[in-house]
Design an enzyme around this catalytic site. Structure first.
Site, mmCIF file in Angstrom:
data_model
loop_
_atom_site.group_PDB
_atom_site.id
_atom_site.type_symbol
_atom_site.label_atom_id
_atom_site.label_comp_id
_atom_site.label_asym_id
_atom_site.label_seq_id
_atom_site.Cartn_x
_atom_site.Cartn_y
_atom_site.Cartn_z
ATOM 1 N N HIS A 70 0.271 3.087 7.442
ATOM 2 C CA HIS A 70 0.318 1.749 6.848
ATOM 3 C C HIS A 70 -0.948 0.948 7.125
ATOM 4 O O HIS A 70 -1.400 0.172 6.280
ATOM 5 C CB HIS A 70 1.536 0.995 7.372
ATOM 6 C CG HIS A 70 1.816 -0.283 6.653
ATOM 7 N ND1 HIS A 70 2.042 -0.359 5.301
ATOM 8 C CD2 HIS A 70 1.905 -1.564 7.112
ATOM 9 C CE1 HIS A 70 2.262 -1.609 4.944
ATOM 10 N NE2 HIS A 70 2.174 -2.361 6.026
ATOM 11 N N SER B 9 0.179 -5.156 2.653
ATOM 12 C CA SER B 9 1.602 -5.106 2.990
ATOM 13 C C SER B 9 2.333 -6.187 2.186
ATOM 14 O O SER B 9 2.323 -6.135 0.956
ATOM 15 C CB SER B 9 1.797 -5.255 4.497
ATOM 16 O OG SER B 9 3.099 -4.890 4.882
ATOM 17 N N ASP C 192 2.169 6.839 4.596
ATOM 18 C CA ASP C 192 2.692 5.558 5.063
ATOM 19 C C ASP C 192 4.197 5.681 5.299
ATOM 20 O O ASP C 192 4.949 5.976 4.368
ATOM 21 C CB ASP C 192 2.395 4.474 4.013
ATOM 22 C CG ASP C 192 2.648 3.061 4.523
ATOM 23 O OD1 ASP C 192 3.487 2.889 5.419
ATOM 24 O OD2 ASP C 192 2.018 2.124 3.996
ATOM 25 N N GLU D 11 11.724 -2.039 14.316
ATOM 26 C CA GLU D 11 10.874 -2.473 13.212
ATOM 27 C C GLU D 11 11.127 -3.922 12.821
ATOM 28 O O GLU D 11 10.201 -4.656 12.477
ATOM 29 C CB GLU D 11 11.099 -1.563 12.002
ATOM 30 C CG GLU D 11 10.201 -1.862 10.811
ATOM 31 C CD GLU D 11 8.736 -1.557 11.070
ATOM 32 O OE1 GLU D 11 7.889 -2.293 10.547
ATOM 33 O OE2 GLU D 11 8.433 -0.588 11.797
ATOM 34 N N GLU D 12 12.407 -4.374 12.890
ATOM 35 C CA GLU D 12 12.752 -5.675 12.309
ATOM 36 C C GLU D 12 13.401 -6.671 13.273
ATOM 37 O O GLU D 12 13.453 -7.854 12.979
ATOM 38 C CB GLU D 12 13.703 -5.484 11.115
ATOM 39 C CG GLU D 12 13.249 -4.438 10.104
ATOM 40 C CD GLU D 12 11.904 -4.754 9.437
ATOM 41 O OE1 GLU D 12 11.328 -5.818 9.712
ATOM 42 O OE2 GLU D 12 11.440 -3.932 8.636
#
Length: 727
Positions: free
Chosen positions: A698, A591, A666, A188-189
């Site tokens: 999302h 977002s 989400d 994800e990051e």
């Protein structure tokens, strides 16, 4: 009268871009270009295509619907993985991998694993491998002997020269133990989607083993139209425990894993992994939990001795990149660093000594595209000429033209490039505000060779009916409070009259690693709003990407301050224009942009007629470790920063109308963010509009959800912004 865009056409009528290839790859032998393309009658389902370089012909290679019978079956793990890879909602082909000899393709599809052989014909060309389930991260080994994959949290291989049966290499994957996978925050990051790496001679696999038993179990509701599900997942929220990680080496014959010494501190991230060309040394990058230090380490696969080659440090945070490239003909490597304040490339010897800078100056490299060691050239993409553009440049490996790269791409706008294993050939997908994405083949000098998809804007193109109503955006800059240029993009209304005063549709992202103001093919919703009578405006604020560290670093320890200041500066600039109605300015974001809407309304309602926030982060302590702590530290070490970065602290200032939109399933910005905001607004007696979507993730990725959401956004703007009565 020219036909104008509609919400139903934009979000429910198939792509207006025309036939645009995705996941473009050049075969290792340079003979083919493969890509995925959506079906003409189903824009969510993708097939596998090939372009033959010599014959200059394109053909459908594999039709996904002929391989998938009935509804596609996806595991929950695969659904989550696609969400993190930003391909949720796609069907058919989503991934494939070339064998190193360029003769075979490996791909997963509908819970099965297939190998396609270009040297065979007819039914013999396609072979289903006995993987035994829905695999992830399937790869062909560098020498082509093995196929590997992760199944049931373990690493498996199939020896293509042997009996063809799967062999499980790791044994303990189950429950909280995962082998060969990238953990949630890595995907994800950290932009790392694999958890294992083949040695170039097929002699070993380096793999990650992570244990998530210490990570908090978090329960969240996913609310659907006909049911509610309680999802219990291991979620590492800011300030809370991460997974613990080990790195090991194992041979394809199996046996015991030999573990790499990762140091005394277990609270780390494995940022990247890569074998050196000799197959005897494996490099791995360790990022400390606070993300202020990154070490490039190497382990000797024979002795298991480790050493550190390069260390990067920062007073704020170290940005990761993928610009590590080991040379094959000399003991040296290329390394990307922001130590000068801008992302540039450096040449190091393999003992960790800096030789020289390959690039330099007050401009940013976005990434290394290819390295031609024989020619002594490095190919990069950058916005050096114009910040909203992306161009391709050649640099000499010896650093002799470090601040004078040669641009090889033609045409102002956005170039997205894929080089092959041989750096003599690349595929360029190019667009600008008048040109939908066009995909072509070029040699390394930039010379055009042939089209893969010219995508002419002619009578056969899906955008053709709207061509006469097309609005070309304008670009410019305003100054931030500290004197930096803030780039904006503006679509002026159809039949623009400078003597009229128009309402404003202001949309942005605002967060780190984002760039909205780009000179590529159009943003359809912004153009729709301009055709609908609005000035459609976007501005990239400080903290965002591709501008150097001075531009990005001011958000450290507090979100929503500099970003809001810059967006308000943009609004003030708009209000100074004689063709803007300064009483009718509305804002919209999704977002991080949704967070920005909430913060702008809370801090600057007097400037605004209203705003729409979709899937906003409200409380940063609810978001994950790697992203949040990079910028805000932890709630324990920066309590005031978390409070001031949160929406609730400023909520008493929210006076302008708000439309809050959120998907009720989400799993990125969890629905809890919006429920906390709802409760806080209700406690204060602040009225707001609300639209929630049962089963919505999302991106609200189904066409019905997106159409409904954007109709709601337009209705809100028409009522509260365009139709607003004078104060």
């Amino acid at each position: 009268m020219a036909e104008q865009l509609s919400i139903d056409r934009i979000y429910g009528g198939g792509s207006l871009n025309g036939p645009t290839p995705t996941k473009v790859e050049i075969s290792p032998d340079g003979e083919r270009v493969t890509f995925l393309r959506a079906k003409a009658d189903d824009q969510t389902t993708y097939d596998l295509w090939e372009y033959n370089v010599k014959a200059r012909k394109t053909r459908l290679l594999l039709d996904s619907k002929k391989l998938v019978h009935g509804e596609e079956q996806l595991t929950d793990a695969e659904k989550a993985r696609r969400e993190r890879a930003r391909v949720a909602g796609r069907h058919g082909f989503v991934d494939y991998t070339w064998a190193p000899d360029g003769k075979k393709l490996l791909f997963p599809l509908n819970g099965k694993l297939y190998l396609y052989d270009f040297t065979a014909s007819g039914a013999k060309a396609l072979r289903e491998l006995p993987a035994g389930g829905a695999v992830i991260d399937a790869q062909v080994s560098p020498k082509g002997r093995y196929v590997s994959y992760v199944l049931d949290q373990n690493v498996w291989i199939i020896d293509l020269n042997g009996n063809g049966q799967p062999l499980r290499l790791t044994k303990d994957g189950a429950g909280a133990i995962h082998n060969g996978e990238a953990e949630f925050v890595a995907e994800e990051e950290l932009d790392r989607f694999t958890g294992y790496w083949w040695a170039p001679d097929d002699s070993a696999i380096a793999y990650e083993r992570y244990d998530e038993s210490g990570v908090d179990r978090v329960k969240r509701f996913e609310i659907y139209a006909d049911r509610s599900e309680v999802i219990e997942q291991r979620y590492p929220a800011a300030g809370r425990p991460n997974v613990t990680i080990k790195l090991g080496l194992i041979t394809p014959a199996g046996g015991d894993t030999r573990w790499i010494d990762l140091g005394a501190n277990p609270d780390i991230y494995i940022a990247r992994g890569k074998w050196m060309p000799d197959g005897k040394h494996f490099s791995y990058q360790i990022l400390q939990r606070d993300q202020k230090r990154l070490d490039l380490n190497v382990v000797d696969a024979s002795s298991m001795a480790t050493k550190t080659l390069v260390t990067e440090t920062s007073d704020v945070w170290v940005n990761l990149n993928s610009d590590l490239h080991f040379l094959k003909k000399r003991d040296a490597f290329v390394w990307g660093s922001e130590r000068s304040g801008f992302h540039h490339l450096y040449l190091y010897t393999n003992d960790g000594k800096l030789d020289h800078a390959i690039s330099s100056g007050e401009w940013e490299i976005q990434g290394t595209l290819a390295l031609d060691e024989d020619a002594g050239m490095v190919y990069v993409d950058s916005n050096r000429d114009f910040v909203p553009d992306r161009q391709i440049y050649a640099l000499r490996l010896d650093g002799s033209d470090a601040n004078a790269p040669k641009r090889i791409s033609e045409g102002d706008g956005m170039h997205g490039v894929t080089f092959g294993k041989s750096p003599k050939l690349y595929v360029d997908t190019y667009s600008n505000p008048n040109t939908p994405p066009q995909t072509s083949v070029h040699d390394a000098s930039g010379k055009f060779l042939s089209w893969i998809e010219q995508n002419k804007l002619d009578a056969t193109h899906p955008y053709w009916p709207y061509r006469d109503a097309h609005i070309v955006p304008e670009f410019g800059t305003i100054k931030s409070a500290d004197g930096q240029d803030l780039y904006y993009r503006i679509f002026k209304p159809a039949n623009f009259d400078p003597n009229k005063r128009y309402p404003v549709f202001d949309t942005y992202y605002g967060g780190p690693h984002g760039q909205v103001v780009t000179r590529g093919w159009i943003d359809y919703f912004s153009e729709f709003m301009a055709q609908h009578g609005y000035v459609a405006f976007s501005l990239d604020n400080r903290g965002m990407a591709n501008r150097g560290r001075k531009f990005s670093d001011g958000i450290y320890k507090q979100f929503g301050k500099l970003e809001v200041e810059d967006q308000v500066a943009g609004i003030h600039w708009l209000k100074q224009q004689p063709w803007v109605d300064d009483d009718r300015v509305g804002i919209f974001g999704w977002s991080y942009g949704g967070y920005m809407t909430a913060m702008l309304l809370a801090k600057a309602s007097n400037e605004l007629a209203g705003g729409v926030a979709v899937a906003p982060v409200v409380d940063w302590s609810l978001y994950d470790t790697a992203y949040t702590e990079r910028y805000l530290q932890t709630p324990q070490t920066n309590a005031s920063g978390f409070e001031l970065s949160g929406v609730l602290h400023w909520l008493d200032g929210l006076k302008a109308p708000l439309l809050l939109i959120h998907g009720m399933a989400d799993d990125n910005v969890q629905f809890t963010n919006s429920t906390k905001l709802m409760a806080a607004l209700q406690e204060r007696g602040i009225q707001f509009d609300l639209m929630t979507y049962p089963g919505g993730k999302h991106g609200l990725s189904t066409p019905a959800m997106r159409k409904h959401a954007f109709h709601a956004i337009v209705d809100f703007f028409d009522t509260h912004v365009k139709g607003r009565a004078d104060r």
